[in-house]
Scaffold this motif. Structure first.
Motif, mmCIF file in Angstrom:
data_model
loop_
_atom_site.group_PDB
_atom_site.id
_atom_site.type_symbol
_atom_site.label_atom_id
_atom_site.label_comp_id
_atom_site.label_asym_id
_atom_site.label_seq_id
_atom_site.Cartn_x
_atom_site.Cartn_y
_atom_site.Cartn_z
ATOM 1 N N ARG A 17 72.326 30.548 -30.262
ATOM 2 C CA ARG A 17 73.325 30.340 -31.311
ATOM 3 C C ARG A 17 74.655 29.832 -30.746
ATOM 4 N N HIS A 18 74.775 29.818 -29.436
ATOM 5 C CA HIS A 18 76.084 29.515 -28.838
ATOM 6 C C HIS A 18 75.986 28.444 -27.758
ATOM 7 N N ARG A 26 81.431 37.746 -26.743
ATOM 8 C CA ARG A 26 82.231 38.482 -27.741
ATOM 9 C C ARG A 26 81.352 38.989 -28.883
ATOM 10 N N GLU A 27 80.352 38.206 -29.250
ATOM 11 C CA GLU A 27 79.434 38.656 -30.296
ATOM 12 C C GLU A 27 78.674 39.900 -29.841
ATOM 13 N N LYS A 291 65.217 40.068 -29.572
ATOM 14 C CA LYS A 291 65.137 38.701 -30.104
ATOM 15 C C LYS A 291 66.191 38.469 -31.171
ATOM 16 N N ALA A 292 66.423 37.199 -31.465
ATOM 17 C CA ALA A 292 67.476 36.819 -32.408
ATOM 18 C C ALA A 292 67.258 37.394 -33.802
ATOM 19 N N ALA A 293 65.998 37.680 -34.146
ATOM 20 C CA ALA A 293 65.691 38.203 -35.487
ATOM 21 C C ALA A 293 66.219 39.618 -35.697
ATOM 22 N N CYS A 294 66.516 40.340 -34.631
ATOM 23 C CA CYS A 294 67.039 41.703 -34.757
ATOM 24 C C CYS A 294 68.483 41.654 -35.268
ATOM 25 N N GLN A 295 68.743 42.357 -36.355
ATOM 26 C CA GLN A 295 70.054 42.347 -36.999
ATOM 27 C C GLN A 295 70.982 43.409 -36.386
#
Length: 316
Positions: A17-18, A26-27, A291-295
């Motif tokens: 995403r970056h 920072r995220e 993974k990215a799917a984890c909120q």
């Protein structure tokens, strides 16, 4: 979100995403983590904005994941022969890259380097074929047993030679590290494909051969669960004799053969992952690799559950 203490968090969660490294960190900090593991997709360009953050003490580094920073050449990617190359020029290149990763880890105050040691190469993508049969017909099917026998025949015929090369390479790496004043540990990671090295038995062999060197096992819980389900080894029972040699852990759960999910929360099973709590306890470096799917709210809930379970065991 509340401070996650000494637990670390891998950049594999949000790296896609970056493009700016500081924004990526920072995220992660917003999740409550003060330390990160810089994974093998982090580029030199990303480090230009990450390094000032580290110098200001805004984030800490627990570990880096070899090969670091990102190397375009697939020969030295995460799924390759790496430290087991018979070609001496390639093997020496792999050694140099690992030393480079270790230097970055030390420079950033990290404790360890996560190492993919190598694999027994196959002409076909046998792990993909096994996964398809596992999901379609099941592990008890004739098709699975036949394909598994094909895998094991080649693996057993060639693995010893690759393991020996890996031992030689790690020995050279550790000698270089000592001579250059690099004081980090090397964790050989449990892998996600059955042709990859090490099995837990191979890990014991490598660590024993390098007794006294800063080499131990990096116990990736999700990968170990996958290998257990496929039939490569007993991910809990075979850890006996390795508990004192755990450098670090990757914390994530596997649903079927899909890994990098938040423990307990995504699977909905409140007991299964408990078998891996002893490994998490013993590891000095504890890293969520999700993974990215984890909120964010799932990550936080998963951490709270894990901490409560560890507290009940009398240790955090």
């Amino acid at each position: 979100m509340e401070d996650k203490g000494m637990f670390s968090f891998s950049t594999c969660w949000n790296i896609k995403r970056h493009s700016i490294g500081s924004e990526m960190l920072r995220e992660i900090r917003d999740l409550g983590f003060q330390r990160v593991e810089l994974n093998y997709n982090v580029t030199k360009e990303m480090l230009e904005t990450i390094e000032p953050m580290l110098e200001r003490g805004e984030m800490g580094i627990s570990s880096v994941h070899n090969t670091f920073p990102h190397v375009q050449d697939s020969d030295y990617g995460t799924d390759s022969v790496l430290l087991g190359f018979e070609d001496e020029e390639k093997r020496q290149r792999a050694i140099e890259l690992l030393i480079g990763s270790a230097k970055y880890a030390q420079r950033y105050g990290g404790e360890a380097v996560v190492v993919h040691p190598g694999e027994v190469p196959f002409p076909n993508d046998i792990s993909k074929e096994l996964e398809q049969i596992y999901n379609g017909e099941g592990r008890d099917s004739n098709a699975y047993r036949s394909k598994w026998a094909e895998l094991m025949e080649r693996r057993e015929a060639y693995s010893a030679g690759y393991v020996q090369k890996i031992i030689e390479s790690l020995d050279e790496v550790c000698n270089r590290a000592v001579s250059e004043g690099i004081n980090v540990r090397f964790g050989i990671e449990t892998r996600s494909k059955p042709q990859q090295i090490p099995t837990l038995a191979e890990a014991k062999m490598i660590i024993k051969a390098l007794k006294g060197a800063p080499v131990g096992i990096w116990y990736d819980t999700g990968h170990a669960i996958m290998m257990d389900r496929l039939g490569l080894y007993d991910s809990v029972g075979e850890m006996e004799g390795l508990m004192d040699d755990i450098v670090g852990v990757h914390i994530h759960e596997t649903i079927g053969l899909s890994d990098h999910w938040c423990p307990y929360v995504n699977s909905g099973n409140m007991k299964f992952y408990d078998a891996y709590l002893p490994m998490i306890e013993r590891a000095r470096v504890k890293v969520y690799e999700l993974k990215a799917a984890c909120q964010p709210e799932e990550i936080d809930e998963s951490h709270q559950l894990l901490m409560a379970k560890l507290a009940r065991r009398g240790q955090v």
